[in-house]
Design a protein around this motif. Structure first.
Motif, PDB file in Angstrom:
ATOM      1  N   SER A 138       0.850  -1.185   0.000  1.00  0.00           N
ATOM      2  CA  SER A 138       0.000   0.000   0.000  1.00  0.00           C
ATOM      3  C   SER A 138       0.888   1.237   0.000  1.00  0.00           C
ATOM      4  CB  SER A 138      -0.918   0.014   1.228  1.00  0.00           C
ATOM      5  OG  SER A 138      -0.162   0.102   2.421  1.00  0.00           O
ATOM      6  N   GLY A 139       0.299   2.360  -0.312  1.00  0.00           N
ATOM      7  CA  GLY A 139       1.088   3.579  -0.355  1.00  0.00           C
ATOM      8  C   GLY A 139       0.427   4.607  -1.248  1.00  0.00           C
ATOM      9  N   LYS A 140       1.181   5.610  -1.618  1.00  0.00           N
ATOM     10  CA  LYS A 140       0.647   6.635  -2.503  1.00  0.00           C
ATOM     11  C   LYS A 140       1.742   7.131  -3.427  1.00  0.00           C
ATOM     12  CE  LYS A 140       1.579  10.645   0.476  1.00  0.00           C
ATOM     13  NZ  LYS A 140       0.980  11.815   1.170  1.00  0.00           N
ATOM     14  N   VAL A 141       1.317   7.639  -4.552  1.00  0.00           N
ATOM     15  CA  VAL A 141       2.220   8.313  -5.466  1.00  0.00           C
ATOM     16  C   VAL A 141       1.633   9.685  -5.747  1.00  0.00           C
ATOM     17  CG1 VAL A 141       3.344   6.360  -6.578  1.00  0.00           C
ATOM     18  CG2 VAL A 141       1.083   7.048  -7.336  1.00  0.00           C
ATOM     19  N   ILE A 142       2.496  10.656  -5.970  1.00  0.00           N
ATOM     20  CA  ILE A 142       2.065  12.035  -6.159  1.00  0.00           C
ATOM     21  C   ILE A 142       2.422  12.495  -7.560  1.00  0.00           C
ATOM     22  CG2 ILE A 142       2.454  14.423  -5.416  1.00  0.00           C
ATOM     23  CD1 ILE A 142       2.924  13.362  -2.610  1.00  0.00           C
ATOM     24  N   ALA A 143       1.462  13.139  -8.218  1.00  0.00           N
ATOM     25  CA  ALA A 143       1.694  13.731  -9.526  1.00  0.00           C
ATOM     26  C   ALA A 143       1.374  15.216  -9.455  1.00  0.00           C
ATOM     27  CB  ALA A 143       0.834  13.047 -10.588  1.00  0.00           C
TER      28      ALA A 143
END
Length: 374
Positions: free
Chosen positions: A58-63
């Motif tokens: 799990s986690g997040k990526v930022i654009a």
């Protein structure tokens, strides 16, 4: 839309050159056959695994939206503690590029070269899109990013790890977005992860760590392997000098050297060439803290002062126990160096002399993969 966040769910190297001085007495060079055996087994592993193996549980990526002001974008990179972010074009509905510390370095150098004060207003009037186009015209770099007839270098989750690693090496970029689309035309893309050589290397280390016998090269001392860039010994006519910085070097000189040498970081040493710290491209985002870039000159700030911006006020100069300075000895096995490089954010391991910490060489992520994938 300014910042796009996508949840992630788990669905299932500067070209180095080896100086002969790297070889210690009593440490013969590893045989070519042992290297070839290791290459074949690593290739088998990388071809059998895909981008899905890089995705965390799990986690997040930022654009970042391409219409975001450059000033605000680097505040976001600093606040989020990330060096690179993919760029999203909402009009085209596509990811179109990457924003990296190199962009910020070039912007600051450009403003200072033209004698301008580094005002907040100057950075606020330029969107990411406008900067990328100016960068293409000024530096001849289109990065395969923001022009309508070009596409972002990316990977799909179905691509082999070897294919992803080769894309990174061939393009010279540090990060490749893993993008998934259920449509044949690539519409409605989903950003799953940012693939890097360190993530791929972590997979290799985890797989082979308990079976090093199947990979003969792993237990060999790095000084016996044709790998990395080494400080030339006295009398070596063909040695390649290793770029180093002093603590009192100006930030302007350091940034120029990073760009000219095309490397991700440079060691900071004392008068005896003993390792103190390292300055990396990603350290430039510390200038976004408290809007420091608006009231400093790059040629008047030293490397020591610049690094203190990103550290606790009570921290000593040089964080050997953290991620900043990763060191090994020339007698250490390759596996140890690889495990250090597999840590997030680490791009280079400095080879130092025992006791004195005198810098003897450097091994980068790209060095490792050029050795294993040749």
């Amino acid at each position: 839309m300014v910042v796009l966040c996508f949840g992630i769910l788990l669905i299932s190297l500067l070209k180095g050159s080896l100086s002969d001085g790297a070889l210690q007495e009593g440490s013969p060079r590893i045989s070519e056959s042992a290297i070839q055996i290791s290459r074949c087994r690593v290739a088998e592993y990388l071809n059998a695994h895909t981008g899905y193996d890089l995705l965390p549980d799990s986690g997040k990526v930022i654009a970042l939206d391409i219409n975001l002001p450059v000033k605000q974008s680097f505040h976001i990179l600093h606040e989020q503690g990330i060096p690179v972010a993919p760029l999203w074009d909402s009009f085209r509905g596509q990811f179109v590029g990457l924003l990296s510390p190199l962009d910020f370095i070039l912007i600051l150098r450009e403003l200072e070269t033209h004698g301008s004060n580094l005002t907040e207003e100057q950075l606020e009037t330029h969107t990411i899109s406008a900067w990328k186009e100016a960068k293409r015209q000024t530096y001849g770099r289109n990065d395969g990013q923001l022009r309508s007839n070009q596409h972002l270098v990316h990977a799909t989750p179905y691509e082999s790890l070897r294919g992803i690693a080769m894309k990174i090496l061939e393009t010279g970029i540090s990060t490749v977005p893993i993008i998934y689309s259920s449509s044949t035309d690539g519409s409605f893309p989903q950003l799953l992860h940012l693939a890097s050589l360190s993530g791929i290397l972590k997979c290799i280390c985890r797989y082979f760590k308990n079976s090093t016998g199947s990979l003969p090269i792993l237990n060999q001392p790095v000084c016996s392997i044709p790998l990395g860039t080494w400080v030339p010994k006295i009398g070596e006519p063909n040695g390649h000098p290793l770029a180093m910085l002093r603590p009192n070097t100006s930030l302007s000189s350091a940034l120029n050297l990073l760009v000219q040498a095309g490397v991700s970081s440079i060691p900071i040493v004392d008068d005896n060439d003993s390792l103190i710290d390292t300055y990396s491209r990603s350290d430039i985002t510390a200038l976004a803290k408290d809007k420091v870039y608006t009231h400093i000159r790059l040629d008047e700030m030293t490397i020591h002062q610049a690094l203190q911006l990103g550290q606790d006020a009570n921290s000593p100069f040089g964080l050997f126990n953290g991620q900043r300075c990763q060191m090994c000895l020339r007698s250490d096995p390759l596996l140890k160096v690889m495990e250090r490089l597999a840590n997030p954010g680490v791009r280079r391991v400095f080879i130092v002399e025992a006791g004195s910490k005198r810098v003897e060489g450097v091994i980068s992520l790209s060095d490792i993969f050029k050795l294993l994938l040749s």
